[in-house]
Scaffold this motif. Structure first.
Motif, short mmCIF file in Angstrom:
data_model
loop_
_atom_site.label_atom_id
_atom_site.label_comp_id
_atom_site.label_asym_id
_atom_site.label_seq_id
_atom_site.Cartn_x
_atom_site.Cartn_y
_atom_site.Cartn_z
N GLY A 233 0.70 -1.09 0.00
CA GLY A 233 0.21 -0.40 0.16
C GLY A 233 0.72 1.50 0.02
O GLY A 233 0.53 2.82 -0.68
N GLY A 234 1.50 1.26 0.85
CA GLY A 234 3.06 2.27 0.57
C GLY A 234 3.60 2.58 -0.54
O GLY A 234 3.33 4.09 -0.71
N VAL A 235 4.16 1.80 -1.26
CA VAL A 235 4.44 1.44 -2.44
C VAL A 235 4.19 2.15 -3.42
O VAL A 235 3.62 3.55 -4.08
N ILE A 236 2.21 1.97 -3.55
CA ILE A 236 1.70 2.50 -4.68
C ILE A 236 1.05 3.60 -4.09
O ILE A 236 0.79 4.39 -4.82
N GLY A 237 0.77 4.42 -3.02
CA GLY A 237 -0.04 5.29 -2.81
C GLY A 237 1.43 6.47 -2.56
O GLY A 237 1.09 7.05 -3.50
N PHE A 238 2.47 5.83 -2.13
CA PHE A 238 3.91 7.00 -2.82
C PHE A 238 3.85 6.74 -4.52
O PHE A 238 4.23 8.55 -5.27
N GLY A 239 4.36 5.72 -5.55
CA GLY A 239 4.45 5.46 -6.40
C GLY A 239 2.78 6.55 -6.88
O GLY A 239 3.17 7.61 -8.16
N ILE A 240 2.05 7.01 -7.18
CA ILE A 240 0.78 7.57 -7.98
C ILE A 240 0.74 9.06 -7.65
O ILE A 240 0.68 9.58 -8.69
N GLY B 191 5.09 18.85 -2.70
CA GLY B 191 5.76 17.76 -2.45
C GLY B 191 5.57 17.13 -1.14
O GLY B 191 5.44 15.43 -1.66
N GLY B 192 4.92 17.31 -0.01
CA GLY B 192 4.17 16.81 0.86
C GLY B 192 3.08 15.86 0.66
O GLY B 192 3.12 14.67 1.85
N ASP B 193 2.80 16.10 0.05
CA ASP B 193 1.59 15.43 -0.64
C ASP B 193 1.68 13.41 -0.58
O ASP B 193 1.28 13.03 -0.62
N VAL B 194 3.13 13.15 -1.36
CA VAL B 194 3.34 12.73 -2.29
C VAL B 194 4.07 11.51 -1.06
O VAL B 194 3.79 10.47 -0.53
N TYR B 195 4.85 11.87 0.12
CA TYR B 195 5.16 11.11 1.00
C TYR B 195 3.87 11.12 2.02
O TYR B 195 3.77 10.01 2.47
N LEU B 196 2.98 12.18 2.17
CA LEU B 196 0.82 12.01 2.84
C LEU B 196 0.77 10.11 2.55
O LEU B 196 0.18 9.53 2.88
N ALA B 197 0.53 10.83 0.65
CA ALA B 197 0.07 9.52 0.25
C ALA B 197 0.74 7.86 0.48
O ALA B 197 0.69 6.81 0.51
N GLY B 198 1.68 8.03 0.39
CA GLY B 198 3.03 6.42 1.04
C GLY B 198 1.94 6.32 2.65
O GLY B 198 2.68 4.58 2.89
N VAL B 199 2.24 7.51 3.75
CA VAL B 199 2.35 6.92 4.64
C VAL B 199 0.86 6.55 4.45
O VAL B 199 0.16 5.24 5.56
N LEU C 271 1.02 2.60 2.99
CA LEU C 271 1.01 1.78 4.52
C LEU C 271 0.00 1.44 5.92
O LEU C 271 -0.51 0.69 5.86
N LEU C 272 -0.94 2.22 5.74
CA LEU C 272 -2.09 2.19 6.74
C LEU C 272 -3.09 2.01 6.16
O LEU C 272 -3.49 0.52 6.96
N GLY D 241 -3.05 0.45 3.41
CA GLY D 241 -2.72 -1.37 1.65
C GLY D 241 -3.67 -0.45 1.19
O GLY D 241 -3.68 0.12 0.84
N PRO D 242 -3.60 -2.26 -0.02
CA PRO D 242 -3.71 -1.83 -0.99
C PRO D 242 -4.91 -0.58 -1.11
O PRO D 242 -5.53 -0.15 -2.48
N ALA D 243 -5.67 -0.42 -0.31
CA ALA D 243 -6.86 -0.07 -0.02
C ALA D 243 -6.47 1.59 -0.82
O ALA D 243 -7.85 2.03 -0.71
N ILE D 244 -5.18 1.96 -0.62
CA ILE D 244 -5.52 3.51 -1.58
C ILE D 244 -5.27 3.64 -1.95
O ILE D 244 -5.74 4.47 -2.14
N VAL D 245 -5.88 3.20 -2.69
CA VAL D 245 -6.21 3.99 -3.73
C VAL D 245 -7.27 3.87 -4.08
O VAL D 245 -7.68 5.40 -4.59
N SER D 246 -8.72 3.27 -3.46
CA SER D 246 -9.03 4.24 -3.13
C SER D 246 -9.73 5.73 -2.32
O SER D 246 -10.69 6.06 -3.14
N ALA D 247 -8.70 5.38 -1.29
CA ALA D 247 -8.40 6.78 -0.76
C ALA D 247 -8.17 7.32 -1.53
O ALA D 247 -9.16 9.38 -1.63
#
Ligand SMILES: [Zn+2]
Length: 265
Positions: free
Chosen positions: A152-159, A193-201, A204-205, A207-213
């Protein structure tokens, strides 16, 4: 019934204390970048801890405490009582309260300073890894749930990293056009740029459901922006610059994650 009323004092007191903590961190961290003595925002006179924690006005210049201070106190107390009565099944009460405090700090600082600080992102990454692993541990082995959290962390950060790069390209193109038109470059950034780190965090919280968030957050942020532009149009204050106005996506991502974590069991 009687007993329930008495035990409700626990989340009220805890919520009030949590509110004080959220206000304190939001007051000092963006300014001094450390846990310093809080000071009056108007005259810079340092507060005594007693005056500060009792939410008293500044003893030097008389400035009352900010509206945000009171709103945070009320919101946190109400939220603690609510989640005490209706806890998130996935998180349980203690983790819910901790995540709530974290989300509140990020939201207040981002709204007031358009900033997502690196130290808070780092703390968030540790918290996210613990919470994410905990959530998935009911379905997966420990290693498997750790993997879901990391994924999830990698997906969030990557997107968000890709979107950020895209935003930078647009900003560069716009700067060149403004220079060609003889206007100074205003260094507007469509996405922080901070939004990128936040999406990563948040990844992590969740998991893959980060895409929906992220999808909820971007939709909600876009919707609010459209309403904002329409309001400007109606009042005839619209200029083409309004389109490029910075959208602080952080709070919208937080709202998306909040909904997924606490209301979708
Ligand atoms: Zn003062």
């Amino acid at each position: 019934m009687e007993r329930m009323n008495v035990t409700l004092l626990i989340p009220v007191v805890l919520g009030w204390i949590a509110g004080l903590f959220i206000n304190y961190v939001s007051d000092v961290l963006p300014i001094t970048r450390r846990f310093s003595q809080p000071a009056c925002t108007r005259c810079q006179n340092p507060f005594s801890w007693k005056d500060y924690l009792l939410l008293r006005s500044c003893q030097n210049c008389g400035k009352a405490r900010s509206l945000r201070t009171w709103l945070v106190q009320i919101f946190t107390t109400v939220a603690f009582v609510y989640f005490w009565l209706f806890p998130s099944e996935r998180l349980g009460i203690p983790l819910t309260m901790i995540v709530l405090i974290y989300f509140s700090i990020i939201t207040v600082i981002d709204l007031e300073h358009r900033l997502i600080l690196h130290p808070t992102s780092l703390v968030g990454a540790v918290l996210g890894l613990i919470v994410g692993t905990f959530i998935y541990s009911k379905k997966y082995t420990l290693l498997g749930s750790l993997g879901q959290s990391l994924l999830g962390g990698v997906i969030g950060f990557g997107i968000m990293y890709l979107l950020y790069q895209l935003g930078t390209l647009v900003a560069r193109y716009r700067a060149r056009r403004m220079q060609a038109a003889g206007q100074p470059d205003d260094e507007e950034e469509a996405l922080g740029g901070g939004d990128v780190y936040l999406a990563g965090v948040l990844g992590l919280l969740l998991g893959p459901a980060i895409v929906s968030a992220l999808a909820y957050g971007i939709l909600l942020g876009g919707l609010v922006s459209i309403i904002f532009i329409l309001a400007l149009l109606v009042r005839r204050r619209y200029s083409s610059d309004a389109l490029m106005t910075f959208i602080p996506y952080g709070p919208y991502f937080i709202l998306g994650a909040f909904y997924l974590l606490f209301f979708l069991n």
